[in-house]
Design a protein around this motif. Structure first.
Motif, PDB file in Angstrom:
ATOM      1  N   ILE A 178      46.482 121.957 -30.819  1.00 41.22           N
ATOM      2  CA  ILE A 178      45.247 122.722 -30.672  1.00 41.22           C
ATOM      3  C   ILE A 178      44.050 121.780 -30.553  1.00 41.22           C
ATOM      4  N   GLU A 179      43.987 120.788 -31.430  1.00 37.04           N
ATOM      5  CA  GLU A 179      42.873 119.839 -31.404  1.00 37.04           C
ATOM      6  C   GLU A 179      42.839 119.058 -30.089  1.00 37.04           C
ATOM      7  N   MET A 180      44.012 118.673 -29.605  1.00 40.21           N
ATOM      8  CA  MET A 180      44.079 117.950 -28.334  1.00 40.21           C
ATOM      9  C   MET A 180      43.624 118.838 -27.176  1.00 40.21           C
ATOM     10  N   PHE A 181      44.051 120.114 -27.211  1.00 39.31           N
ATOM     11  CA  PHE A 181      43.655 121.042 -26.146  1.00 39.31           C
ATOM     12  C   PHE A 181      42.143 121.246 -26.139  1.00 39.31           C
ATOM     13  N   LEU A 182      41.537 121.369 -27.311  1.00 36.57           N
ATOM     14  CA  LEU A 182      40.088 121.554 -27.386  1.00 36.57           C
ATOM     15  C   LEU A 182      39.358 120.326 -26.853  1.00 36.57           C
ATOM     16  N   ASP A 183      39.876 119.154 -27.161  1.00 34.78           N
ATOM     17  CA  ASP A 183      39.258 117.927 -26.646  1.00 34.78           C
ATOM     18  C   ASP A 183      39.342 117.860 -25.130  1.00 34.78           C
ATOM     19  N   ILE A 184      40.515 118.189 -24.586  1.00 33.33           N
ATOM     20  CA  ILE A 184      40.689 118.169 -23.131  1.00 33.33           C
ATOM     21  C   ILE A 184      39.785 119.196 -22.461  1.00 33.33           C
ATOM     22  N   SER A 185      39.583 120.342 -23.125  1.00 33.98           N
ATOM     23  CA  SER A 185      38.742 121.415 -22.564  1.00 33.98           C
ATOM     24  C   SER A 185      37.259 121.144 -22.729  1.00 33.98           C
ATOM     25  N   GLY A 186      36.907 120.061 -23.409  1.00 34.00           N
ATOM     26  CA  GLY A 186      35.503 119.746 -23.621  1.00 34.00           C
ATOM     27  C   GLY A 186      34.856 120.570 -24.713  1.00 34.00           C
ATOM     28  N   GLN A 187      35.683 121.206 -25.538  1.00 32.64           N
ATOM     29  CA  GLN A 187      35.154 122.020 -26.635  1.00 32.64           C
ATOM     30  C   GLN A 187      35.114 121.161 -27.892  1.00 32.64           C
TER      31      GLN A 187
END
Length: 416
Positions: free
Chosen positions: A161-170
């Motif tokens: 989840i944390e990695m996905f948020l980082d990739i999404s710019g969130q």
């Protein structure tokens, strides 16, 4: 009340109304539910292709549900056990194909009962470093991954989840806000057969609004404008009821018809769901469908949300359609404008800036109740709001705001 009853009967006496209701019911309930469960999606596979299936969905669904009864909860141990079981079945499947030239229906069905598509997606999300690039086009990850390496499921999920948020710019405040929502998800997860609920939440209910919109547009676009098309406006000028009362009766008729169409369709879909799927798995968290989802919801709660999203969006769309009908003397133009509100944004969705995509989601029946699986947010007045909190109410408010304008617009035209 008498005027409202007359308008309601008048609407239902139209052949176009009855045809639209029948087509909507057939498409959503018969084709979109019954045939999907019994044949098109959940029937057992014929041969080596998933395109051709047997008409045995009811029994096949029960077999798939039974397969997962031994796992109960998603833990490191149960995931490892599933992978071992799957690899044994896969070896038996390949051996039978190699020695006999074809796989028996029984072996093929056992293989499909494992729900390998969903679990393989889970493995690719949580253990990307274990996926072999040279095997990607030959075998799925579940075939070769070592079960002993599948540990720390829930820690891996948090990292994903944390990695996905980082990739999404969130990042920053938005990231902290979303993680606080995700922290409410309780573990360990109840783990049963997932594909049935995945179809309900990802396709059936989430796509219901775009189907209902078509038939609502056809029926409601002529609610006001049809009076001009049928040349009944001179007759209406002689009635004892005022134009405003008549307009209010038409508005109430349009809203009631929207609720009736939704209720008939939803009851049929839920009935089919109970017959074929039963209630098993209602308490599974939606994370068993998509591991990086942050919503603290189980399957039943997510389904209720999606139905609520659809009915509120339908009421909002009804208000917009009646506004166009009241403002246009040509019911065809009112129909085209109504359909453009829903289907126009869908056509240009991937060709506009991200901000415009978010604004489109606020239009009636344009967004999706499946946003409960996503991390989309709106930034308003210095605060972040998770999109499912907002997109369920704004379309309804838009429709309500359209109603007074529809009444005034039609009353003014009639006075002329």
């Amino acid at each position: 009340m008498e005027l409202f009853k007359l308008e309601h009967k008048k609407l239902w006496r139209k052949n176009s109304t009855r045809v639209c209701v029948l087509l909507c019911f057939f498409y959503c309930v018969i084709f979109g539910s019954v045939l999907i469960y019994q044949w098109l999606t959940f029937g057992s596979v014929k041969g080596n292709t998933s395109v051709s299936r047997y008409f045995d969905g009811y029994g096949n669904i029960r077999a798939r549900q039974d397969y997962f009864h031994k796992y109960e909860e998603l833990t490191d141990e149960s995931l490892q056990e599933w992978v071992r079981d799957y690899q044994c079945l896969h070896e038996a499947w390949e051996e039978e194909k190699r020695t006999q030239g074809a796989v028996s229906r029984e072996t093929d069905q056992q293989y499909e009962n494992t729900g390998w598509q969903t679990v393989n997606s889970m493995l690719r999300t949580l253990y990307p470093e274990l996926e072999r690039a040279d095997m990607r086009t030959v075998r799925i990850m579940s075939c070769y991954v070592e079960p002993e390496k599948l540990t720390g499921v829930y820690e891996r999920r948090e990292q994903a989840i944390e990695m996905f948020l980082d990739i999404s710019g969130q990042t920053g405040t938005e990231r902290d806000y979303l993680l606080r929502i995700g922290a409410k998800v309780k573990t360990p997860f109840s783990w049963k057969w997932v594909e049935g609920w995945s179809n309900i939440l990802g396709n059936a209910v989430s796509g219901l609004g775009s189907v209902i919109a078509l038939f609502l547009a056809i029926v409601l676009s002529s609610l006001f404008a049809g009076e001009w098309h049928d040349n009944t406006s001179p007759l209406l000028l002689t009635t004892k009821n005022g134009w405003r009362k008549l307009a209010c009766a038409k508005v109430c008729t349009g809203l009631l018809f929207t609720l009736e169409l939704f209720a008939m369709t939803a009851v049929g879909m839920i009935g089919s769901q109970l017959v074929f799927l039963g209630t098993e798995g209602w308490d599974m968290p939606i994370q068993t469908v998509k591991m990086i989802a942050i919503a603290p919801m189980n399957m039943l709660q997510a389904e209720i949300y999606e139905y609520a999203f659809t009915v509120l969006g339908a009421l909002g769309f009804a208000g917009v359609a009646m506004l166009f009908s009241a403002r246009c003397k040509n019911h065809v133009l009112a129909l085209l404008l109504s359909m453009a509100v829903v289907y126009g944004p869908m056509v240009v969705r991937n060709r506009v800036p991200a901000l415009m995509e978010k604004l489109f989601d606020l239009l009636p029946l344009v967004g999706s109740g499946a946003d409960v699986f996503r991390t989309n947010t709106f930034h308003l007045f210095g605060c972040y709001i998770w999109s499912p909190y907002l997109i369920i109410w704004v379309p309804f408010v838009i429709g309500v705001l359209c109603l007074p304008s529809a009444v005034r617009g039609w009353s003014r035209r009639m006075r002329r």
